[in-house]
Motif scaffolding. Structure first.
Motif, PDB file in Angstrom:
ATOM      1  N   GLU A  44     -22.362   4.835 -32.719  1.00  0.00           N
ATOM      2  CA  GLU A  44     -22.131   4.594 -31.303  1.00  0.00           C
ATOM      3  C   GLU A  44     -21.615   3.170 -31.083  1.00  0.00           C
ATOM      4  N   ARG A  45     -20.943   3.007 -29.962  1.00  0.00           N
ATOM      5  CA  ARG A  45     -20.477   1.677 -29.591  1.00  0.00           C
ATOM      6  C   ARG A  45     -21.697   0.806 -29.271  1.00  0.00           C
ATOM      7  N   GLU A  46     -21.709  -0.404 -29.840  1.00  0.00           N
ATOM      8  CA  GLU A  46     -22.858  -1.272 -29.642  1.00  0.00           C
ATOM      9  C   GLU A  46     -22.444  -2.619 -29.056  1.00  0.00           C
ATOM     10  N   PHE A  47     -23.377  -3.183 -28.303  1.00  0.00           N
ATOM     11  CA  PHE A  47     -23.178  -4.467 -27.665  1.00  0.00           C
ATOM     12  C   PHE A  47     -23.153  -5.592 -28.694  1.00  0.00           C
ATOM     13  N   VAL A  48     -22.242  -6.549 -28.483  1.00  0.00           N
ATOM     14  CA  VAL A  48     -22.152  -7.715 -29.364  1.00  0.00           C
ATOM     15  C   VAL A  48     -22.523  -8.990 -28.611  1.00  0.00           C
ATOM     16  N   ALA A  49     -21.797  -9.265 -27.513  1.00  0.00           N
ATOM     17  CA  ALA A  49     -22.024 -10.516 -26.783  1.00  0.00           C
ATOM     18  C   ALA A  49     -21.512 -10.366 -25.357  1.00  0.00           C
ATOM     19  N   HIS A  50     -22.090 -11.176 -24.462  1.00  0.00           N
ATOM     20  CA  HIS A  50     -21.759 -11.151 -23.034  1.00  0.00           C
ATOM     21  C   HIS A  50     -21.595 -12.583 -22.540  1.00  0.00           C
ATOM     22  N   ILE A  51     -20.683 -12.773 -21.594  1.00  0.00           N
ATOM     23  CA  ILE A  51     -20.507 -14.086 -20.981  1.00  0.00           C
ATOM     24  C   ILE A  51     -20.302 -13.894 -19.487  1.00  0.00           C
ATOM     25  N   ASN A  52     -20.946 -14.730 -18.685  1.00  0.00           N
ATOM     26  CA  ASN A  52     -20.804 -14.567 -17.241  1.00  0.00           C
ATOM     27  C   ASN A  52     -19.447 -15.092 -16.779  1.00  0.00           C
ATOM     28  N   TRP A  53     -19.163 -14.967 -15.500  1.00  0.00           N
ATOM     29  CA  TRP A  53     -17.826 -15.262 -15.003  1.00  0.00           C
ATOM     30  C   TRP A  53     -17.433 -16.724 -15.225  1.00  0.00           C
ATOM     31  N   SER A  54     -18.408 -17.626 -15.152  1.00  0.00           N
ATOM     32  CA  SER A  54     -18.090 -19.053 -15.268  1.00  0.00           C
ATOM     33  C   SER A  54     -18.097 -19.547 -16.707  1.00  0.00           C
ATOM     34  N   GLY A  55     -18.686 -18.750 -17.592  1.00  0.00           N
ATOM     35  CA  GLY A  55     -18.803 -19.186 -18.977  1.00  0.00           C
ATOM     36  C   GLY A  55     -20.062 -19.973 -19.275  1.00  0.00           C
ATOM     37  N   SER A 103     -25.504  -9.196 -13.395  1.00  0.00           N
ATOM     38  CA  SER A 103     -26.583  -9.234 -14.373  1.00  0.00           C
ATOM     39  C   SER A 103     -26.008  -9.231 -15.779  1.00  0.00           C
ATOM     40  N   THR A 104     -26.805  -9.664 -16.720  1.00  0.00           N
ATOM     41  CA  THR A 104     -26.398  -9.575 -18.127  1.00  0.00           C
ATOM     42  C   THR A 104     -26.646  -8.156 -18.578  1.00  0.00           C
ATOM     43  N   VAL A 105     -25.574  -7.409 -18.773  1.00  0.00           N
ATOM     44  CA  VAL A 105     -25.707  -6.003 -19.105  1.00  0.00           C
ATOM     45  C   VAL A 105     -25.199  -5.741 -20.511  1.00  0.00           C
ATOM     46  N   THR A 106     -25.930  -4.914 -21.227  1.00  0.00           N
ATOM     47  CA  THR A 106     -25.565  -4.605 -22.599  1.00  0.00           C
ATOM     48  C   THR A 106     -25.174  -3.148 -22.795  1.00  0.00           C
ATOM     49  N   GLU A 107     -25.203  -2.367 -21.712  1.00  0.00           N
ATOM     50  CA  GLU A 107     -24.891  -0.943 -21.811  1.00  0.00           C
ATOM     51  C   GLU A 107     -23.431  -0.686 -21.477  1.00  0.00           C
ATOM     52  N   THR A 108     -22.814   0.213 -22.215  1.00  0.00           N
ATOM     53  CA  THR A 108     -21.392   0.472 -22.028  1.00  0.00           C
ATOM     54  C   THR A 108     -21.073   1.011 -20.631  1.00  0.00           C
ATOM     55  N   TYR A 109     -22.003   1.772 -20.040  1.00  0.00           N
ATOM     56  CA  TYR A 109     -21.705   2.395 -18.752  1.00  0.00           C
ATOM     57  C   TYR A 109     -21.530   1.372 -17.633  1.00  0.00           C
ATOM     58  N   ALA A 110     -22.015   0.165 -17.840  1.00  0.00           N
ATOM     59  CA  ALA A 110     -21.938  -0.861 -16.802  1.00  0.00           C
ATOM     60  C   ALA A 110     -20.575  -1.535 -16.735  1.00  0.00           C
ATOM     61  N   TYR A 111     -19.713  -1.242 -17.681  1.00  0.00           N
ATOM     62  CA  TYR A 111     -18.425  -1.925 -17.759  1.00  0.00           C
ATOM     63  C   TYR A 111     -17.317  -1.062 -17.186  1.00  0.00           C
ATOM     64  N   ASP A 112     -16.493  -1.708 -16.361  1.00  0.00           N
ATOM     65  CA  ASP A 112     -15.463  -0.991 -15.615  1.00  0.00           C
ATOM     66  C   ASP A 112     -14.146  -0.879 -16.352  1.00  0.00           C
ATOM     67  N   TYR A 113     -13.848  -1.854 -17.173  1.00  0.00           N
ATOM     68  CA  TYR A 113     -12.552  -1.890 -17.848  1.00  0.00           C
ATOM     69  C   TYR A 113     -12.749  -2.188 -19.333  1.00  0.00           C
ATOM     70  N   TRP A 114     -11.881  -1.560 -20.131  1.00  0.00           N
ATOM     71  CA  TRP A 114     -11.965  -1.695 -21.587  1.00  0.00           C
ATOM     72  C   TRP A 114     -10.586  -1.927 -22.170  1.00  0.00           C
ATOM     73  N   GLY A 115     -10.554  -2.684 -23.259  1.00  0.00           N
ATOM     74  CA  GLY A 115      -9.326  -2.817 -24.018  1.00  0.00           C
ATOM     75  C   GLY A 115      -9.201  -1.684 -25.022  1.00  0.00           C
ATOM     76  N   GLN A 116      -8.130  -1.733 -25.806  1.00  0.00           N
ATOM     77  CA  GLN A 116      -7.868  -0.662 -26.768  1.00  0.00           C
ATOM     78  C   GLN A 116      -8.568  -0.900 -28.104  1.00  0.00           C
ATOM     79  N   GLY A 117      -9.066  -2.104 -28.307  1.00  0.00           N
ATOM     80  CA  GLY A 117      -9.801  -2.421 -29.519  1.00  0.00           C
ATOM     81  C   GLY A 117      -8.948  -3.067 -30.595  1.00  0.00           C
ATOM     82  N   THR A 118      -9.596  -3.815 -31.460  1.00  0.00           N
ATOM     83  CA  THR A 118      -8.934  -4.423 -32.616  1.00  0.00           C
ATOM     84  C   THR A 118      -9.831  -4.235 -33.828  1.00  0.00           C
ATOM     85  N   GLN A 119      -9.222  -3.839 -34.948  1.00  0.00           N
ATOM     86  CA  GLN A 119      -9.991  -3.504 -36.142  1.00  0.00           C
ATOM     87  C   GLN A 119     -10.369  -4.761 -36.926  1.00  0.00           C
ATOM     88  N   VAL A 120     -11.626  -4.842 -37.279  1.00  0.00           N
ATOM     89  CA  VAL A 120     -12.124  -5.890 -38.167  1.00  0.00           C
ATOM     90  C   VAL A 120     -12.708  -5.212 -39.396  1.00  0.00           C
TER      91      VAL A 120
END
Length: 124
Positions: A44-55, A103-120
């Motif tokens: 499953e997709r998992e949370f890595v890190a979060h940053i608020n609007w101001s940084g 709020s600091t959210v770690t769940e995928t459902y809370a996010y409105d927009y997503w990128g296409q991803g980059t492979q590491v």
């Protein structure tokens, strides 16, 4: 609408570093909190890190603390993920995401927009 484009992924050896970038476009991007998630094959997709609007405020998954650093440059509409001491288990597609939640959210459902991803990919 917000568009997110990740870059910076690649193939590295264990112990190496990578810096991912997420270029954002659209109205009022700087007012969104941003995050990085990752998804390994078969997991499953998992949370890595979060940053608020101001940084000012950041939050990390426990396994990334001390190795990964999230930052943002609102003048450039870009969010970064500096990854150090990479391990084979860090191999995944890394996604950037944006949310209006204050709020600091770690769940995928809370996010409105997503990128296409980059492979590491981290080799041992």
């Amino acid at each position: 609408q917000v568009q997110l484009v990740e870059s910076g992924g690649g193939l590295v050896q264990a112990g190496a570093s990578l810096r991912l970038s997420c270029a954002a476009s659209g109205r009022t991007v700087s007012t969104y909190a941003m995050a990085w998630f990752r998804q390994a094959p078969g997991k499953e997709r998992e949370f890595v890190a979060h940053i608020n609007w101001s940084g000012v405020y950041t939050h990390y998954a426990n396994s990334m603390k001390g190795r990964f650093t999230i930052s943002r440059d609102n003048a450039k509409n870009t969010v970064y993920l500096q990854m150090n001491s990479l391990r084979p288990e860090d191999t995944a597609v890394y996604y950037c995401a944006a949310t209006r939640s204050v709020s600091t959210v770690t769940e995928t459902y809370a996010y409105d927009y997503w990128g296409q991803g980059t492979q590491v990919t981290v080799s041992s």
